[in-house]
Design an enzyme around this catalytic site. Structure first.
Site, PDB file in Angstrom:
ATOM      1  N   SER A 408       0.835  -1.198   0.000  1.00  0.00           N
ATOM      2  CA  SER A 408       0.000   0.000   0.000  1.00  0.00           C
ATOM      3  C   SER A 408       0.867   1.245   0.000  1.00  0.00           C
ATOM      4  O   SER A 408       2.007   1.230   0.463  1.00  0.00           O
ATOM      5  CB  SER A 408      -0.901   0.022   1.235  1.00  0.00           C
ATOM      6  OG  SER A 408      -0.226   0.563   2.355  1.00  0.00           O
ATOM      7  N   ASP A 409       0.347   2.331  -0.523  1.00  0.00           N
ATOM      8  CA  ASP A 409       0.998   3.614  -0.341  1.00  0.00           C
ATOM      9  C   ASP A 409       0.839   4.013   1.127  1.00  0.00           C
ATOM     10  O   ASP A 409       0.119   3.364   1.889  1.00  0.00           O
ATOM     11  CB  ASP A 409       0.386   4.657  -1.286  1.00  0.00           C
ATOM     12  CG  ASP A 409       1.391   5.721  -1.708  1.00  0.00           C
ATOM     13  OD1 ASP A 409       2.320   6.001  -0.926  1.00  0.00           O
ATOM     14  OD2 ASP A 409       1.252   6.276  -2.814  1.00  0.00           O
ATOM     15  N   THR A 410       1.483   5.095   1.520  1.00  0.00           N
ATOM     16  CA  THR A 410       1.504   5.468   2.930  1.00  0.00           C
ATOM     17  C   THR A 410       0.154   6.014   3.390  1.00  0.00           C
ATOM     18  O   THR A 410      -0.292   7.044   2.897  1.00  0.00           O
ATOM     19  CB  THR A 410       2.596   6.524   3.179  1.00  0.00           C
ATOM     20  OG1 THR A 410       3.849   5.983   2.794  1.00  0.00           O
ATOM     21  CG2 THR A 410       2.642   6.930   4.640  1.00  0.00           C
TER      22      THR A 410
END
Length: 702
Positions: A408-410
């Site tokens: 996942s992105d942050t």
């Protein structure tokens, strides 16, 4: 070459040399960097063959002898477990280790968090001016900060734990290093981290990731690029693309791989396979441009350069971003923010976005990162991609056949849960797990994910599948055998002169000559040149001159003068100061120079004085009609485009020491009206003839 295991006495010069060589060697060793340069004379195979003793890096684990071969007793039980047996395939070792991990260890293994060096203030202001050291931050969770606004959050959402706590209590083994320090300090810190991990019950090593560290960029920010570092300094990603040199692109990636591996960085949060179809998007300069087929060729060479044809102990694993492409945000806004969460496809070109990602998959990219956007006007549900099973599982996993890690992105759970705002935190974890996410970025505390698992909200099979994917990467990278680096060698390797020489070539090849009226370029010997670099910060007064370049050092055949009145020719290099991504406030994004920290009246007054060569540094496809128009073109006799380079490189082009060869990586719009009327998902070269000032692929030479 000796094959004896490394002992706890790590700092023995001969053993350091063996380790260094093993880390650095690759199937193709760029530009013939000699082993003598590293002080190593003994050849070493790039990768252990089945049954061939690898070098073991050991700090606290005991060595087990079996049939004349040596293995690390990572779980300290005195016997050789399958996961400790380097002769077995990664998949078999991962399955064995999985059976030995507790639920808490598995869940912690699924988080990747920012790790802090002592006095490293990557995302909050320092309380005092102490220097960064390589000691661990032993504090509890750092107060939550929104990394995109630098403002405190009411609860610790975007957080980092003290490294010891993260490893020993939270069971984290994936870390993001954002600190910008020396090669030795990074290597020392990485070795300390691995020593701590080795001392734990199962001895599972860590993997350390970073954002790009090898590019000239004016838009460095946490989460996008580290900026200027001690690593070799290459053009920005658009500049690499502008070179139109796939061989040199591959060399860039191979050199960066060697530098990263030397300091213990074994995972890259990069590169972007997104397309620059929306010219206002503030992440255009992280892409390889607007053309899907060319971006696919670029991403292929980058993946192969960092990883090799498959992951090995010499590789740096890449995380390709941002599936299925984030370049079509409505009006150019970015989904880090609520006002930019919508990705639109008025041209029906979502399939075009997928072309570079297909290439990355074919090249073997280790991981994929979905963006925060929610799609509108497609067959897919309007929910953020990390939650979108039809996009992540059905499209990426099943249709495109991606078998690696989905990272996942942050912060998609707590900060950017677009389309899932009404779900609880536990429900968000459930939804993203079922969509296919394997590794979560943005929190160091596994409590919420652990609760989701322990309450039976998700099938434990999803957790186990994720852990196996993550373990496979570590085994293939050789981290279980030797996660350590040679700190002395790191200083010699990172940013060395041979590497920078190749980077300097790229800096020159990235420059594009767009106009050369009356063949003014290259400048003749003894030409008197007024060279001004004009860069102002967005939001600050833009008036007044920039920096005047007067130092020659006999490198150039021209004479630099201090005022335009003394000059025969003016060389003006403008770097528009766009609003940074994380300073976004939802107001309209504009590409005119006057809206991006350029005093247009000053520029036009200056260029009216003498024949002028205008260079523009493009981080976006700027609209330059305010300074390059029918009234000014009589004096603007040369126009060049740069994409993150140096004054020396530019001067080599304009004085003829290097012939320009670059080509535009995107189309630049002719006017603000053209920008307003373009379609977010359609590349500029397909917007129609009336759209372009400078076209994709355009570029002259001498």
């Amino acid at each position: 070459m000796t094959t004896t295991a490394r002992t706890t006495n790590w700092f023995i010069p001969v053993k350091q040399a063996v380790c260094t060589c093993r880390i650095l060697m690759h199937s193709t060793f760029a530009f013939g960097l000699s082993l003598a340069f590293l002080g190593i004379t003994e050849p070493v195979d790039a990768q252990s063959k089945q049954g061939t003793q690898p070098v073991l890096g050991v700090r606290s684990a005991k060595i087990i002898q079996v049939g004349g071969l040596q293995f690390k007793d990572l779980n300290k039980n005195g016997t050789l477990d399958k996961y400790e047996d380097w002769r077995l395939p990664a998949s078999e070792r991962s399955q064995d280790l999985l059976t030995k991990m507790s639920v808490e260890e598995k869940v912690g293994f699924m988080l990747i968090s920012t790790s802090r060096l002592k006095n490293d203030w990557s995302f909050e202001a320092p309380k005092n001016k102490e220097s960064i050291s390589s000691d661990f931050n032993e504090d509890d969770l750092v107060a939550g900060m929104n990394m995109f606004t630098r403002k405190p959050l009411p609860t610790p959402i975007m957080n980092a734990a003290g490294t010891t706590k993260a490893v020993t209590q939270y069971h984290l083994r994936h870390f993001i290093l954002r600190a910008n320090v020396s090669a030795r300090m990074t290597a020392e810190w990485a070795n300390k981290l691995q020593t701590l991990c080795e001392s734990q019950p199962l001895g599972i090593p860590a993997i350390v990731a970073s954002n790009p560290r090898n590019h000239v960029t004016s838009t460095a920010a946490i989460g996008t690029s580290v900026g200027k570092t001690v690593f070799s300094s290459w053009p920005g990603e658009l500049g690499l693309s502008a070179m139109r040199d796939l061989k040199l692109t591959r060399e860039f990636a191979d050199i960066a791989r060697q530098e990263w591996a030397a300091v213990g960085l074994r995972k890259g949060y990069m590169y972007m396979a997104d397309l620059a179809t929306e010219p206002r998007w503030q992440r255009v300069d992280g892409t390889f441009g607007e053309d899907a087929n060319w971006a696919a060729q670029m991403i292929t060479q980058v993946v192969l350069g960092f990883q090799g044809t498959k992951l090995s102990p010499t590789s740096v694993a890449l995380t390709t971003k941002h599936f299925p492409g984030g370049g079509a945000g409505k009006d150019g806004q970015d989904p880090h923010f609520d006002w930019g969460k919508t990705e639109v496809f008025p041209g029906g070109m979502l399939e075009n976005n997928l072309i570079p990602f297909k290439a990355a998959i074919a090249a073997g990219t280790s991981a994929m990162m979905p963006y925060y956007s929610l799609p509108v006007g497609t067959q897919y549900e309007p929910i953020a991609y990390a939650y979108n099973r039809a996009v992540i599982h059905d499209l990426l996993r099943t249709k495109l056949g991606f078998k690696g890690i989905i990272n996942s992105d942050t912060g998609p759970i707590e900060m950017m849960p677009w389309g899932a705002e009404n779900l609880s935190i536990n429900e968000r974890y459930k939804r993203t797990l079922e969509a296919g996410v394997n590794l979560y970025s943005g929190t160091a505390n596994p409590a919420n994910l652990l609760e989701t698992v322990k309450t039976g909200m998700v099938d434990m099979k999803l957790i186990d599948e994720s852990v196996v994917r993550l373990l496979n990467e570590k085994f293939e990278l050789g981290l279980f055998e030797n996660p350590y680096v040679d700190e002395d060698a790191a200083e010699r390797i990172v940013g060395n002169a041979q590497f920078q020489e190749r980077a300097n070539l790229a800096l020159r090849k990235s420059i594009v000559l767009l106009r050369n009226e009356a063949k003014l370029l290259p400048l003749k010997a003894k030409t008197k040149v007024y060279f001004e670099t004009y860069q102002k910060r967005n939001g600050a007064p833009a008036s007044g001159a920039g920096e005047v370049y007067t130092k020659n050092d006999s490198k150039y055949p021209v004479d630099f003068v201090k005022t335009p009145e003394e000059a025969d020719v003016i060389l003006l290099w403008i770097a528009p100061g766009s609003k940074s991504l994380f300073a976004s406030d939802g107001s309209p994004l504009e590409l005119s120079l006057s809206k991006n920290a350029v005093d247009v009246n000053y520029v036009n007054t200056l260029t009216a004085k003498k024949p002028t060569i205008l260079a523009i540094n493009y981080t976006n496809p700027w609209v330059i009609s305010e300074v390059y128009n029918a009234d000014t073109q009589r004096n603007l006799q040369g126009v060049l485009a740069t994409f993150g380079t140096t004054p020396d490189a530019l001067l080599d082009i304009v004085t003829g020491k290097f012939k320009p060869s670059g080509k535009m990586p995107f189309t630049t719009p002719v006017s603000d009206a053209a920008v307003a009327n373009q379609l977010e998902d359609v590349p500029g070269n397909k917007e129609g003839a009336a759209y372009a000032l400078f076209k994709f692929g355009e570029g002259l030479s001498y």
